[in-house]
Design an enzyme around this catalytic site. Structure first.
Site, PDB file in Angstrom:
ATOM      1  N   ALA A  15       0.843  -1.204  -0.042  1.00  0.00           N
ATOM      2  CA  ALA A  15      -0.110  -0.107  -0.015  1.00  0.00           C
ATOM      3  C   ALA A  15       0.806   1.173   0.010  1.00  0.00           C
ATOM      4  O   ALA A  15       0.386   2.433   0.284  1.00  0.00           O
ATOM      5  CB  ALA A  15      -0.973   0.101   1.168  1.00  0.00           C
ATOM      6  N   TYR A 157       3.682 -13.479 -15.029  1.00  0.00           N
ATOM      7  CA  TYR A 157       2.654 -12.664 -14.223  1.00  0.00           C
ATOM      8  C   TYR A 157       1.019 -13.512 -14.560  1.00  0.00           C
ATOM      9  O   TYR A 157       0.290 -13.175 -13.576  1.00  0.00           O
ATOM     10  CB  TYR A 157       2.782 -11.428 -15.080  1.00  0.00           C
ATOM     11  CG  TYR A 157       1.999 -10.295 -14.501  1.00  0.00           C
ATOM     12  CD1 TYR A 157       2.203  -9.842 -13.309  1.00  0.00           C
ATOM     13  CD2 TYR A 157       1.022  -9.915 -15.211  1.00  0.00           C
ATOM     14  CE1 TYR A 157       1.503  -8.606 -12.785  1.00  0.00           C
ATOM     15  CE2 TYR A 157      -0.067  -8.866 -14.449  1.00  0.00           C
ATOM     16  CZ  TYR A 157       0.269  -8.271 -13.301  1.00  0.00           C
ATOM     17  OH  TYR A 157      -0.539  -7.117 -12.933  1.00  0.00           O
TER      18      TYR A 157
HETATM   19  P1  NAP Z   1       3.311  -0.725  -8.247  1.00  0.00           P
HETATM   20  O1  NAP Z   1       3.122   0.847  -8.280  1.00  0.00           O
HETATM   21  O2  NAP Z   1       4.652  -1.121  -8.746  1.00  0.00           O
HETATM   22  O3  NAP Z   1       3.210  -1.119  -6.622  1.00  0.00           O
HETATM   23  C1  NAP Z   1       3.618  -2.207  -6.182  1.00  0.00           C
HETATM   24  C2  NAP Z   1       3.471  -2.298  -4.495  1.00  0.00           C
HETATM   25  O4  NAP Z   1       3.577  -3.650  -4.088  1.00  0.00           O
HETATM   26  C3  NAP Z   1       4.269  -1.522  -3.738  1.00  0.00           C
HETATM   27  O5  NAP Z   1       3.607  -0.793  -2.784  1.00  0.00           O
HETATM   28  C4  NAP Z   1       5.337  -2.527  -3.237  1.00  0.00           C
HETATM   29  O6  NAP Z   1       5.923  -2.075  -2.028  1.00  0.00           O
HETATM   30  C5  NAP Z   1       4.493  -3.726  -2.948  1.00  0.00           C
HETATM   31  N1  NAP Z   1       5.138  -5.237  -3.036  1.00  0.00           N
HETATM   32  C6  NAP Z   1       5.842  -5.547  -3.935  1.00  0.00           C
HETATM   33  N2  NAP Z   1       6.328  -6.595  -3.555  1.00  0.00           N
HETATM   34  C7  NAP Z   1       6.134  -6.562  -2.089  1.00  0.00           C
HETATM   35  C8  NAP Z   1       6.341  -7.799  -1.225  1.00  0.00           C
HETATM   36  N3  NAP Z   1       6.785  -8.965  -1.254  1.00  0.00           N
HETATM   37  N4  NAP Z   1       5.826  -7.637   0.161  1.00  0.00           N
HETATM   38  C9  NAP Z   1       5.103  -6.438   0.371  1.00  0.00           C
HETATM   39  N5  NAP Z   1       4.747  -5.527  -0.609  1.00  0.00           N
HETATM   40  C10 NAP Z   1       5.237  -5.550  -1.652  1.00  0.00           C
HETATM   41  O7  NAP Z   1       2.108  -1.630  -8.797  1.00  0.00           O
HETATM   42  P2  NAP Z   1       0.735  -1.343  -9.008  1.00  0.00           P
HETATM   43  O8  NAP Z   1       0.468  -1.062 -10.354  1.00  0.00           O
HETATM   44  O9  NAP Z   1       0.080  -0.450  -7.952  1.00  0.00           O
HETATM   45  O10 NAP Z   1       0.055  -2.729  -8.734  1.00  0.00           O
HETATM   46  C11 NAP Z   1      -0.452  -3.029  -7.655  1.00  0.00           C
HETATM   47  C12 NAP Z   1      -1.485  -4.337  -7.867  1.00  0.00           C
HETATM   48  O11 NAP Z   1      -2.229  -4.340  -9.275  1.00  0.00           O
HETATM   49  C13 NAP Z   1      -0.365  -5.631  -8.206  1.00  0.00           C
HETATM   50  O12 NAP Z   1      -0.879  -6.893  -7.969  1.00  0.00           O
HETATM   51  C14 NAP Z   1      -0.454  -5.558  -9.740  1.00  0.00           C
HETATM   52  O13 NAP Z   1      -0.130  -6.882 -10.332  1.00  0.00           O
HETATM   53  C15 NAP Z   1      -2.041  -5.339 -10.073  1.00  0.00           C
HETATM   54  N6  NAP Z   1      -2.232  -4.608 -11.570  1.00  0.00           N
HETATM   55  C16 NAP Z   1      -1.807  -3.770 -11.631  1.00  0.00           C
HETATM   56  C17 NAP Z   1      -2.195  -3.103 -13.086  1.00  0.00           C
HETATM   57  C18 NAP Z   1      -1.384  -1.893 -13.680  1.00  0.00           C
HETATM   58  O14 NAP Z   1      -1.796  -1.576 -14.714  1.00  0.00           O
HETATM   59  N7  NAP Z   1      -0.784  -1.024 -12.943  1.00  0.00           N
HETATM   60  C19 NAP Z   1      -2.787  -4.056 -13.909  1.00  0.00           C
HETATM   61  C20 NAP Z   1      -3.536  -5.273 -13.342  1.00  0.00           C
HETATM   62  C21 NAP Z   1      -3.146  -5.650 -12.093  1.00  0.00           C
HETATM   63  P3  NAP Z   1       7.250  -1.281  -1.689  1.00  0.00           P
HETATM   64  O15 NAP Z   1       7.127  -0.018  -2.621  1.00  0.00           O
HETATM   65  O16 NAP Z   1       7.458  -1.081  -0.361  1.00  0.00           O
HETATM   66  O17 NAP Z   1       8.482  -2.383  -2.210  1.00  0.00           O
END
Ligand code: NAP
Length: 251
Positions: A15, A157
């Site tokens: 988050a 993924y």
């Molecule tokens: P993001 O901006 O890269 O943020 C990822 C978040 O996950 C960060 O807060 C990170 O924490 C945390 N994280 C990663 N590995 C972790 C771990 N091992 N333990 C705890 N926290 C962890 O990604 P996002 O785009 O917001 O994506 C969030 C979710 O939505 C993901 O599951 C992604 O697959 C899904 N999603 C995203 C999209 C898109 O277009 N963006 C589309 C479909 C699905 P730190 O910063 O502290 O490392």
């Protein structure tokens, strides 16, 4: 505004940034006490907490690598020790290591499966007992349209996100009798750090394929998650809600 999540405690994994950040803020806006989980981004997570507190809400940042079972267990224990309960779990933490299968390494595969799928198992396992004890729970897992229809360059993924769908439906069957719902959202293309480096032509093609003609905002995913986490969704379980501007349509 109405505060339908008043007296609820929510854990949102990952988050500190992007979609998870927006989910934490939206749940807090609707009255929930929020645990802002992060892995590396301590300052960003604290900024989310500060934002919630400035608006009069309650929040706490907790560091945990949720791909590790012990750390996920500890995250839930700390939450229950601090707030006495956990009502809502949002499994949002995720990552990508995009490559064609021919060049994908075992490490690329393992990293994505551990972070995106094993983490969901870990956190669900950690909250299951406290939720069963209280006969109440809302679990929302963040999948992806890649897990529904596949995406070249994303075998790891897409497999992790399809795995989340199977886990969601199976766990919904297991926990339904205990008044615990388990649902998923499947976002399309959303503007975050994860998609910041998308090549321009892929971004253009994604937008062209999306009937609403644009990428989504993290807040638009957060509103769908908040709905599934609320009592307005009390008779919905095992469902996957696509939030993708119409990119993927099932008929
Ligand atoms: P993001 O901006 O890269 O943020 C990822 C978040 O996950 C960060 O807060 C990170 O924490 C945390 N994280 C990663 N590995 C972790 C771990 N091992 N333990 C705890 N926290 C962890 O990604 P996002 O785009 O917001 O994506 C969030 C979710 O939505 C993901 O599951 C992604 O697959 C899904 N999603 C995203 C999209 C898109 O277009 N963006 C589309 C479909 C699905 P730190 O910063 O502290 O490392």
């Amino acid at each position: 505004m109405d505060r339908p999540l008043e007296n609820r405690t929510a854990i949102v994994t990952g988050a500190s940034r992007g979609i998870g950040r927006a989910i934490a803020l939206e749940l807090a806006r609707r009255g929930a006490t929020v645990v802002v989980n992060y892995h590396h981004s301590a300052e960003a997570a604290q900024a989310v907490v500060d934002c919630v507190r400035e608006a009069g809400g309650q929040a706490l940042a907790i560091q945990a690598d949720v791909s590790v079972l012990d750390q996920a267990m500890h995250l839930v224990e700390q939450t229950v020790d601090t707030y006495g309960q956990v009502d809502i779990l949002v499994n949002n933490a995720g990552t990508t290591r995009d490559r064609l299968l021919l060049t994908m390494t075992e490490a690329d595969w393992d990293e994505v499966i551990q972070t995106n799928l094993k983490s969901v198992f870990n956190c669900c396992k950690a909250v299951a007992r406290p939720m069963v004890r209280r006969r109440y729970g809302r679990i929302v897992n963040v999948s992806s349209v890649s897990g529904l229809v596949g995406q070249g360059g994303q075998t790891n993924y897409a497999a992790s996100k399809a795995g989340i769908v199977g886990l969601t439906k199976s766990l919904a069957k297991e926990l339904g009798p205990r008044n615990i719902t388990v649902n998923a959202v499947a976002p399309g293309f959303v503007l975050t750090d994860l998609t910041a480096d998308l090549p321009d032509d892929l971004r253009r093609r994604a937008i062209e394929a999306t009937p609403l003609g644009r990428m989504g905002n993290p807040e638009e995913i957060a509103c769908a998650v908040a709905f599934l986490a609320s009592d307005d969704a009390s008779y919905i379980t095992g469902e996957v809600l696509t939030v993708d501007g119409g990119l993927v349509m099932h008929g």
